[in-house]
Design an enzyme around this catalytic site. Structure first.
Site, mmCIF file in Angstrom:
data_model
loop_
_atom_site.group_PDB
_atom_site.id
_atom_site.type_symbol
_atom_site.label_atom_id
_atom_site.label_comp_id
_atom_site.label_asym_id
_atom_site.label_seq_id
_atom_site.Cartn_x
_atom_site.Cartn_y
_atom_site.Cartn_z
ATOM 1 N N ARG A 110 33.269 -15.131 -17.790
ATOM 2 C CA ARG A 110 34.199 -15.851 -18.872
ATOM 3 C C ARG A 110 35.242 -14.871 -19.561
ATOM 4 N NH1 ARG A 110 29.429 -18.208 -18.687
ATOM 5 N NH2 ARG A 110 28.674 -16.990 -20.343
ATOM 6 N N GLU A 135 16.968 -9.901 -22.031
ATOM 7 C CA GLU A 135 15.824 -10.401 -22.821
ATOM 8 C C GLU A 135 14.520 -10.245 -21.581
ATOM 9 O OE1 GLU A 135 16.128 -14.418 -23.792
ATOM 10 O OE2 GLU A 135 14.371 -14.315 -24.846
HETATM 11 P P1 AMP Z 1 24.513 -10.243 -24.620
HETATM 12 O O1 AMP Z 1 24.481 -8.824 -23.729
HETATM 13 O O2 AMP Z 1 23.297 -10.576 -25.232
HETATM 14 O O3 AMP Z 1 25.217 -10.072 -25.878
HETATM 15 O O4 AMP Z 1 24.894 -11.457 -23.930
HETATM 16 C C1 AMP Z 1 26.198 -11.470 -23.955
HETATM 17 C C2 AMP Z 1 26.639 -12.122 -22.494
HETATM 18 O O5 AMP Z 1 25.829 -13.190 -22.150
HETATM 19 C C3 AMP Z 1 28.015 -12.643 -22.571
HETATM 20 O O6 AMP Z 1 28.793 -12.322 -21.302
HETATM 21 C C4 AMP Z 1 27.973 -14.312 -22.786
HETATM 22 O O7 AMP Z 1 28.835 -14.915 -21.935
HETATM 23 C C5 AMP Z 1 26.491 -14.423 -22.395
HETATM 24 N N1 AMP Z 1 25.684 -15.233 -23.294
HETATM 25 C C6 AMP Z 1 24.771 -14.699 -24.069
HETATM 26 N N2 AMP Z 1 24.124 -15.808 -24.758
HETATM 27 C C7 AMP Z 1 24.920 -16.948 -24.823
HETATM 28 C C8 AMP Z 1 25.078 -18.273 -24.994
HETATM 29 N N3 AMP Z 1 24.155 -18.825 -25.976
HETATM 30 N N4 AMP Z 1 25.799 -19.101 -24.476
HETATM 31 C C9 AMP Z 1 26.754 -18.634 -23.692
HETATM 32 N N5 AMP Z 1 26.704 -17.489 -22.994
HETATM 33 C C10 AMP Z 1 25.816 -16.619 -23.520
#
Ligand code: AMP
Length: 181
Positions: A69, A106
């Site tokens: 995205r 996670e």
């Molecule tokens: P993080 O590495 O945990 O910060 O996750 C970020 C990535 O996961 C980004 O590319 C987001 O598009 C996706 N992402 C994580 N959590 C969500 C969520 N609740 N809704 C949509 N996209 C998410």
């Protein structure tokens, strides 16, 4: 430097109205923040791109978007800023020689890649994605950009899930989110 959301600004209200919550996607317990309604709204997409453009005009040489995205927002913002766009992709997708960063999710790990010749050394880079969650993806992207010779100016997100404290994974970075949940 770290900046917060734009609070009750027009753009943050618009984003809040146009993001859709999808429970239990892609797996039980996750509340997925779907920004396709924001993209589908011509005013919504234009407002986000103009907001980003106004923040970084003259400050960056290239926009990096994170698969997938971040490609949509990043390419539109790069066009508005009059700079180029560089993709950070999941493992095995880029055809040239790449830097590779493995990071923890996670459950398990993930790998992101960036072409080794993506930047001229010292290029000022804006990193973009839709959501800042735990910050692992963004931190891995900073690592890749710096290994490729880029200089991270800032990271910009449409939405930050504040309760996950993703900023803690980005110490000393300029981080901006239009909306903090
Ligand atoms: P993080 O590495 O945990 O910060 O996750 C970020 C990535 O996961 C980004 O590319 C987001 O598009 C996706 N992402 C994580 N959590 C969500 C969520 N609740 N809704 C949509 N996209 C998410």
């Amino acid at each position: 430097m770290s900046t917060g959301s734009a609070g009750q600004s027009k753009i943050s209200i618009l984003v809040a109205q146009k993001l859709r919550d999808v429970p239990d996607f892609p797996k039980p317990g996750v509340l997925f923040k779907d920004f396709t309604p924001l993209l589908a709204d011509p005013h919504g997409l234009a407002a986000v791109v103009e907001d980003v453009r106004s923040r970084y005009a003259g400050r960056v040489d290239v926009v990096v978007g994170i698969e997938a995205r971040g490609f949509i927002l990043g390419a539109a913002a790069a066009h508005a800023l009059g700079v180029g766009f560089v993709p950070v992709r999941k493992a095995g997708k880029l055809p040239g020689r790449t830097h590779r960063a493995e990071y923890t999710l996670e459950y398990g790990t993930a790998v992101l890649e960036l072409h080794v010749d993506a930047f001229v050394t010292g290029h000022r880079v804006l990193i973009m994605d839709d959501v800042l969650a735990t910050g692992g993806t963004a931190a891995a992207t900073c690592d890749l950009v710096e290994r490729a010779g880029g200089q991270v100016v800032a990271l910009d997100f449409v939405l930050e899930l504040g309760f996950l404290h993703g900023r803690d994974a980005l110490p000393g970075r300029e981080v901006h989110s239009i909306l903090v949940d």
